[in-house]
Design a protein around this motif. Structure first.
Motif, mmCIF file in Angstrom:
data_model
loop_
_atom_site.group_PDB
_atom_site.id
_atom_site.type_symbol
_atom_site.label_atom_id
_atom_site.label_comp_id
_atom_site.label_asym_id
_atom_site.label_seq_id
_atom_site.Cartn_x
_atom_site.Cartn_y
_atom_site.Cartn_z
ATOM 1 N N ILE A 104 0.838 -1.205 0.000
ATOM 2 C CA ILE A 104 0.000 0.000 0.000
ATOM 3 C C ILE A 104 0.872 1.253 0.000
ATOM 4 C CG2 ILE A 104 -1.577 1.388 1.414
ATOM 5 C CD1 ILE A 104 -3.068 -1.124 2.121
ATOM 6 N N LEU A 105 1.901 1.265 0.851
ATOM 7 C CA LEU A 105 2.806 2.413 0.897
ATOM 8 C C LEU A 105 3.452 2.648 -0.466
ATOM 9 C CD1 LEU A 105 4.652 1.947 4.316
ATOM 10 C CD2 LEU A 105 2.888 3.619 3.777
ATOM 11 N N LYS A 106 3.931 1.585 -1.093
ATOM 12 C CA LYS A 106 4.579 1.717 -2.403
ATOM 13 C C LYS A 106 3.604 2.259 -3.441
ATOM 14 C CE LYS A 106 7.356 -0.867 -5.743
ATOM 15 N NZ LYS A 106 8.014 -2.152 -6.058
ATOM 16 N N HIS A 107 2.374 1.756 -3.422
ATOM 17 C CA HIS A 107 1.347 2.236 -4.356
ATOM 18 C C HIS A 107 1.081 3.727 -4.153
ATOM 19 C CE1 HIS A 107 -2.377 2.351 -6.700
ATOM 20 N NE2 HIS A 107 -2.949 2.933 -5.661
ATOM 21 N N TYR A 108 0.996 4.152 -2.897
ATOM 22 C CA TYR A 108 0.728 5.561 -2.609
ATOM 23 C C TYR A 108 1.884 6.453 -3.052
ATOM 24 C CZ TYR A 108 -3.602 4.731 0.013
ATOM 25 O OH TYR A 108 -4.880 4.411 0.376
ATOM 26 N N TRP A 109 3.131 5.989 -2.856
ATOM 27 C CA TRP A 109 4.295 6.759 -3.302
ATOM 28 C C TRP A 109 4.287 6.903 -4.825
ATOM 29 C CZ3 TRP A 109 7.818 9.798 -1.114
ATOM 30 C CH2 TRP A 109 8.089 9.668 0.248
ATOM 31 N N MET A 110 4.038 5.796 -5.527
ATOM 32 C CA MET A 110 4.083 5.809 -6.985
ATOM 33 C C MET A 110 3.010 6.707 -7.592
ATOM 34 S SD MET A 110 4.815 1.743 -7.544
ATOM 35 C CE MET A 110 4.392 1.768 -9.277
ATOM 36 N N ASN A 111 1.909 6.863 -6.870
ATOM 37 C CA ASN A 111 0.799 7.652 -7.399
ATOM 38 C C ASN A 111 0.638 9.007 -6.705
ATOM 39 O OD1 ASN A 111 -0.846 5.786 -9.393
ATOM 40 N ND2 ASN A 111 -0.158 4.491 -7.697
ATOM 41 N N GLY A 112 1.564 9.352 -5.840
ATOM 42 C CA GLY A 112 1.537 10.662 -5.185
ATOM 43 C C GLY A 112 0.349 10.859 -4.267
ATOM 44 N N ILE A 113 -0.069 9.790 -3.566
ATOM 45 C CA ILE A 113 -1.220 9.875 -2.656
ATOM 46 C C ILE A 113 -0.695 10.050 -1.232
ATOM 47 C CG2 ILE A 113 -3.289 8.712 -1.801
ATOM 48 C CD1 ILE A 113 -3.235 7.039 -4.389
ATOM 49 N N TYR A 114 -1.032 11.145 -0.599
ATOM 50 C CA TYR A 114 -0.554 11.389 0.762
ATOM 51 C C TYR A 114 -1.496 12.336 1.491
ATOM 52 C CZ TYR A 114 1.136 15.805 -1.208
ATOM 53 O OH TYR A 114 1.209 17.021 -1.811
ATOM 54 N N GLN A 115 -1.316 12.373 2.806
ATOM 55 C CA GLN A 115 -2.026 13.325 3.655
ATOM 56 C C GLN A 115 -0.997 14.300 4.221
ATOM 57 O OE1 GLN A 115 -5.350 13.718 5.094
ATOM 58 N NE2 GLN A 115 -6.089 12.520 3.361
ATOM 59 N N ALA A 116 -1.274 15.588 4.137
ATOM 60 C CA ALA A 116 -0.352 16.608 4.651
ATOM 61 C C ALA A 116 -0.791 17.050 6.048
ATOM 62 C CB ALA A 116 -0.311 17.802 3.711
ATOM 63 N N ALA A 449 9.600 17.517 7.330
ATOM 64 C CA ALA A 449 10.340 18.735 6.991
ATOM 65 C C ALA A 449 10.153 19.795 8.073
ATOM 66 C CB ALA A 449 9.891 19.281 5.642
ATOM 67 N N HIS A 450 11.222 20.553 8.337
ATOM 68 C CA HIS A 450 11.171 21.728 9.214
ATOM 69 C C HIS A 450 11.196 22.958 8.313
ATOM 70 C CE1 HIS A 450 12.234 19.511 12.978
ATOM 71 N NE2 HIS A 450 12.725 18.678 12.089
ATOM 72 N N ASP A 451 10.172 23.790 8.417
ATOM 73 C CA ASP A 451 10.167 24.965 7.557
ATOM 74 C C ASP A 451 10.785 26.168 8.266
ATOM 75 O OD1 ASP A 451 8.249 26.119 9.230
ATOM 76 O OD2 ASP A 451 6.572 25.490 7.964
ATOM 77 N N GLU A 452 10.878 27.279 7.534
ATOM 78 C CA GLU A 452 11.543 28.464 8.078
ATOM 79 C C GLU A 452 10.793 29.085 9.255
ATOM 80 O OE1 GLU A 452 11.867 30.742 4.410
ATOM 81 O OE2 GLU A 452 14.042 30.584 4.606
ATOM 82 N N ALA A 453 9.494 28.872 9.305
ATOM 83 C CA ALA A 453 8.694 29.419 10.407
ATOM 84 C C ALA A 453 8.781 28.591 11.676
ATOM 85 C CB ALA A 453 7.231 29.527 9.962
ATOM 86 N N GLY A 454 9.506 27.463 11.606
ATOM 87 C CA GLY A 454 9.672 26.631 12.797
ATOM 88 C C GLY A 454 8.648 25.522 12.905
ATOM 89 N N ALA A 455 7.718 25.408 11.953
ATOM 90 C CA ALA A 455 6.699 24.366 12.003
ATOM 91 C C ALA A 455 7.262 23.056 11.433
ATOM 92 C CB ALA A 455 5.468 24.787 11.209
ATOM 93 N N ILE A 456 6.616 21.948 11.816
ATOM 94 C CA ILE A 456 6.966 20.627 11.291
ATOM 95 C C ILE A 456 5.907 20.242 10.272
ATOM 96 C CG2 ILE A 456 7.342 18.205 11.861
ATOM 97 C CD1 ILE A 456 7.990 19.155 14.737
ATOM 98 N N SER A 457 6.327 20.037 9.040
ATOM 99 C CA SER A 457 5.418 19.608 7.978
ATOM 100 C C SER A 457 5.635 18.121 7.710
ATOM 101 C CB SER A 457 5.669 20.394 6.695
ATOM 102 O OG SER A 457 5.401 21.772 6.892
ATOM 103 N N VAL A 458 4.521 17.364 7.641
ATOM 104 C CA VAL A 458 4.600 15.920 7.435
ATOM 105 C C VAL A 458 3.724 15.541 6.252
ATOM 106 C CG1 VAL A 458 4.302 13.648 8.481
ATOM 107 C CG2 VAL A 458 4.921 15.599 9.925
ATOM 108 N N MET A 459 4.280 14.793 5.312
ATOM 109 C CA MET A 459 3.519 14.211 4.210
ATOM 110 C C MET A 459 3.488 12.701 4.450
ATOM 111 S SD MET A 459 5.321 16.476 1.198
ATOM 112 C CE MET A 459 4.449 15.743 -0.178
ATOM 113 N N SER A 460 2.307 12.183 4.829
ATOM 114 C CA SER A 460 2.167 10.770 5.193
ATOM 115 C C SER A 460 1.611 9.962 4.019
ATOM 116 C CB SER A 460 1.224 10.633 6.394
ATOM 117 O OG SER A 460 1.765 11.246 7.536
ATOM 118 N N PHE A 461 2.315 8.875 3.678
ATOM 119 C CA PHE A 461 1.892 7.981 2.609
ATOM 120 C C PHE A 461 1.313 6.719 3.244
ATOM 121 C CE2 PHE A 461 4.923 10.879 0.983
ATOM 122 C CZ PHE A 461 4.544 11.133 -0.326
ATOM 123 N N GLY A 462 0.013 6.499 3.091
ATOM 124 C CA GLY A 462 -0.646 5.341 3.713
ATOM 125 C C GLY A 462 -1.152 5.650 5.095
#
Length: 462
Positions: A104-116, A449-462
């Motif tokens: 499932i994870l591999k399928h989501y990566w290949m198709n760009g499916i994620y939750q931000a 990812a850590h952005d310049e504003a100090g927030a933590i950004s997460v892109m979750s696959f699956g």
């Protein structure tokens, strides 16, 4: 077992099915209830799981830490579908579930499916976040569920906090209350433990069944140094610096090995992997590195040899290990047999003053990258195969799932674009949204990812 009207003993039926491919095995399991029950046998699925994941499943049978946590909300989305199905199955097969989750994870990566997801300091009653050095010895999704982060409170004091990166990222534990009193230099995370150096004290927290049932424990004290390094495998924790090394057993947290560097030498690299400890010590006067390979079960020295140069990296794979060492404008890459330590592959690259880097693509396949030689692909198990140029346009790259390479194109030290690429067929699967980040980590389950504003950004696959 009835197969095409012929009744066979279960042992023979299992032997026949052991020669069937994974896709065919799944199809066979849908023939009937009897076939499903037979094919659900754990032994049939173990051969398809990586050797490392197999050891985890055996080592922590039934533990929560072996499950891949979904980054999607709702019980019928992402990996939650498998978790829901487990509650309905009469017998849970962890090896089969591990394969299903990874597919499932591999399928989501290949198709760009994620939750931000985004975690801001104000969500945690903090003024700001700042990053600390985090070492993830593995890219498996289970090993990268937690993130240590520094946070500044309203009183101006800074602490070390542990963030859980599920569908709703949040701080779940305070690891160090005040880092001014005991500065935190480095942390290390796997699915079962988080380890950090606070001042001169090495501490850990068990993650095997959630942090709510665990307490912080002290492993030991270390000698003051400019740099500290941490690593883990399934059974051990190692802390080291240029002058010393300590190894602890995860089972009882006892000290198994304590060693100091020899006179006029410095420990340059350490690798811990599946029961072996590889220590590279550089001798200044001879300009050689002494390589020691130890069995971590009894700390017996298996091999000891010298190479001419300064060891930059050690990478382990199933049957071999790779050494990269620098020799006055030249990088030598050497593949050695894991059991005998005999050289099976050796190549030289003109690298210049700063040297190049080696990335493992899959199994025994690697790429070497430098500004002078570009990117070259090689296989240390097949030295007879010629090297060939490996064209990439990425500033940073992370191989995942065998044939996937996640590439990062950077611009002015910020992420310009993230591309999911098939490095075998040289095709682009998809392009992900751009992230403005200071620091990024990519693993099989998510991009952190850590952005310049100090927030933590997460892109979750699956």
């Amino acid at each position: 077992m009835d197969i095409c009207g012929v009744v066979l003993p279960l042992e023979i039926a299992e032997k026949i099915l052991s020669y069937v491919g994974l896709r065919e095995l799944i199809c066979c399991s849908e023939v009937s209830v009897n076939w499903y029950q037979l094919i659900n046998n754990m032994k049939l699925w173990r051969s398809y799981v990586s050797s490392e994941e197999d050891r985890w499943l055996l080592h922590y049978q039934g533990s929560k830490c072996n499950a891949i946590v979904s980054g999607f909300p709702g019980e019928f989305s992402g990996l939650n579908v498998i978790a829901k199905a487990e509650t309905l199955a009469p017998v849970v097969n962890p090896w089969k579930n591990s394969l299903r989750q990874r597919n499932i994870l591999k399928h989501y990566w290949m198709n760009g499916i994620y939750q931000a997801h985004t975690l801001k300091p104000e969500h945690c009653n903090l003024l700001s976040f700042s990053s600390v050095v985090v070492i993830y010895p593995s890219t498996a999704a289970q090993d990268c569920l937690y993130l240590p982060i520094l946070g500044t409170r309203g009183d101006g004091e800074e602490g070390l906090y542990l963030v859980r990166l599920d569908w709703q990222p949040k701080i779940v534990c305070t690891l160090v209350e005040n880092v001014k009193e005991a500065a935190v230099e480095v942390t290390c995370v796997m699915r079962d433990y988080v380890v950090w150096v606070s001042g001169l004290t090495v501490q850990c927290l068990s993650l095997q069944n959630g942090v709510e049932n665990s307490e912080i424990k002290t492993l030991g004290e270390v000698v003051e140094n400019d740099f500290f390094f941490l690593a883990m495998d399934i059974e051990n924790i190692v802390a080291w610096s240029h002058g010393w090394l300590h190894l602890w057993d995860k089972k009882n947290l006892d000290l198994k090995l304590s060693m100091n560097s020899r006179p006029k030498t410095t420990i340059s690299e350490v690798r811990l992997d599946d029961g072996i400890l590889i220590v590279a010590s550089f001798q200044f006067e001879k300009y050689v590195s002494l390589i020691e390979v130890k069995d971590t079960r009894n700390m017996r020295t298996l091999h000891e040899f010298e190479v001419y140069g300064f060891v930059i990296d050690v990478i382990c794979c199933k049957n071999n290990f790779l050494l990269q060492y620098h020799q006055q404008l030249i990088d030598r890459v050497e593949g050695r047999d894991r059991k005998t330590a005999k050289v099976r592959f050796s190549r030289e690259f003109f690298s210049g003053t700063f040297g190049g880097s080696v990335t493992r693509l899959a199994d025994s396949k690697f790429i070497y990258s430098s500004k002078l030689d570009g990117t070259v692909k090689f296989d240390i198990s097949h030295p007879e195969i010629d090297l060939y140029k490996f064209i990439t346009i990425f500033d940073d790259k992370q191989p995942l799932f065998g044939n996937i390479l996640v590439g990062v194109k950077s611009f002015s030290s910020k992420c310009d674009e993230i591309v999911v690429w098939n490095w075998v067929e040289k095709l682009t699967f998809c392009k992900l949204r751009s992230l403005q980040f200071i620091k990024v980590h990519i693993n099989e389950g998510r991009i952190i990812a850590h952005d310049e504003a100090g927030a933590i950004s997460v892109m979750s696959f699956g």
